[in-house]
Motif scaffolding. Structure first.
Motif, PDB file in Angstrom:
ATOM      1  N   SER A 114       0.826  -1.209   0.000  1.00 43.36           N
ATOM      2  CA  SER A 114       0.000   0.000   0.000  1.00 43.36           C
ATOM      3  C   SER A 114       0.860   1.260   0.000  1.00 43.36           C
ATOM      4  N   ALA A 115       1.930   1.242   0.768  1.00 48.31           N
ATOM      5  CA  ALA A 115       2.833   2.394   0.806  1.00 48.31           C
ATOM      6  C   ALA A 115       3.483   2.616  -0.558  1.00 48.31           C
ATOM      7  N   ALA A 161       1.211   6.504  -6.912  1.00 50.14           N
ATOM      8  CA  ALA A 161       0.032   7.268  -7.315  1.00 50.14           C
ATOM      9  C   ALA A 161       0.243   8.757  -7.060  1.00 50.14           C
ATOM     10  N   MET A 162       0.778   9.101  -5.905  1.00 53.69           N
ATOM     11  CA  MET A 162       1.022  10.511  -5.602  1.00 53.69           C
ATOM     12  C   MET A 162       2.080  11.106  -6.530  1.00 53.69           C
ATOM     13  N   PHE A 163       3.076  10.316  -6.896  1.00 54.91           N
ATOM     14  CA  PHE A 163       4.085  10.793  -7.828  1.00 54.91           C
ATOM     15  C   PHE A 163       3.455  11.116  -9.181  1.00 54.91           C
ATOM     16  N   MET A 164       2.563  10.242  -9.635  1.00 54.40           N
ATOM     17  CA  MET A 164       1.896  10.484 -10.916  1.00 54.40           C
ATOM     18  C   MET A 164       1.066  11.764 -10.862  1.00 54.40           C
ATOM     19  N   VAL A 165       0.350  11.963  -9.762  1.00 55.90           N
ATOM     20  CA  VAL A 165      -0.482  13.167  -9.621  1.00 55.90           C
ATOM     21  C   VAL A 165       0.390  14.417  -9.604  1.00 55.90           C
ATOM     22  N   VAL A 166       1.442  14.397  -8.793  1.00 54.09           N
ATOM     23  CA  VAL A 166       2.316  15.564  -8.684  1.00 54.09           C
ATOM     24  C   VAL A 166       3.041  15.816 -10.001  1.00 54.09           C
ATOM     25  N   ALA A 167       3.453  14.746 -10.670  1.00 51.00           N
ATOM     26  CA  ALA A 167       4.139  14.911 -11.952  1.00 51.00           C
ATOM     27  C   ALA A 167       3.217  15.538 -12.991  1.00 51.00           C
ATOM     28  N   LYS A 168       1.952  15.148 -12.999  1.00 53.63           N
ATOM     29  CA  LYS A 168       1.010  15.733 -13.958  1.00 53.63           C
ATOM     30  C   LYS A 168       0.726  17.195 -13.636  1.00 53.63           C
TER      31      LYS A 168
END
Length: 96
Positions: free
Chosen positions: A70-71, A77-84
């Protein structure tokens, strides 16, 4: 516990003040690595001697797998959001 916290604080202060030269730092690094190894060895021995803990090892293994997975997935997932959000034009710049 106070001794351990005091040693950590003293190490931080001495490192911040840049008291030791390179030779001392090298030896202190080796000593701290050795102490960490001994501490982990003692922790493993304590866990190995606990029969209650060993009886629940499968449950603990599954829980740790779920927590670790999960971690990792949450981080990805957070990396993808921040990268976008921060670099929306990055892909277009690569293609040109």
């Amino acid at each position: 516990m106070e001794i351990i916290i005091g040693a950590i604080v003293a190490g931080i202060v001495l490192g911040w003040l840049d008291v030791f030269n390179y030779k001392w730092r090298l030896w202190l690094n080796r000593i701290s690595t050795g102490c960490l190894f001994v501490m982990l060895l003692c922790l493993g021995a304590k866990i190995g001697c606990d029969s209650g803990l060993l009886a629940q090892i499968k449950t603990l293994g599954v829980q740790s797998l779920v927590l670790g997975g999960s971690a990792i997935l949450g981080t990805m997932a957070m990396f993808m959001v921040v990268a976008k959000i921060l670099a929306p034009d990055f892909k277009r710049e690569e293609e040109e």
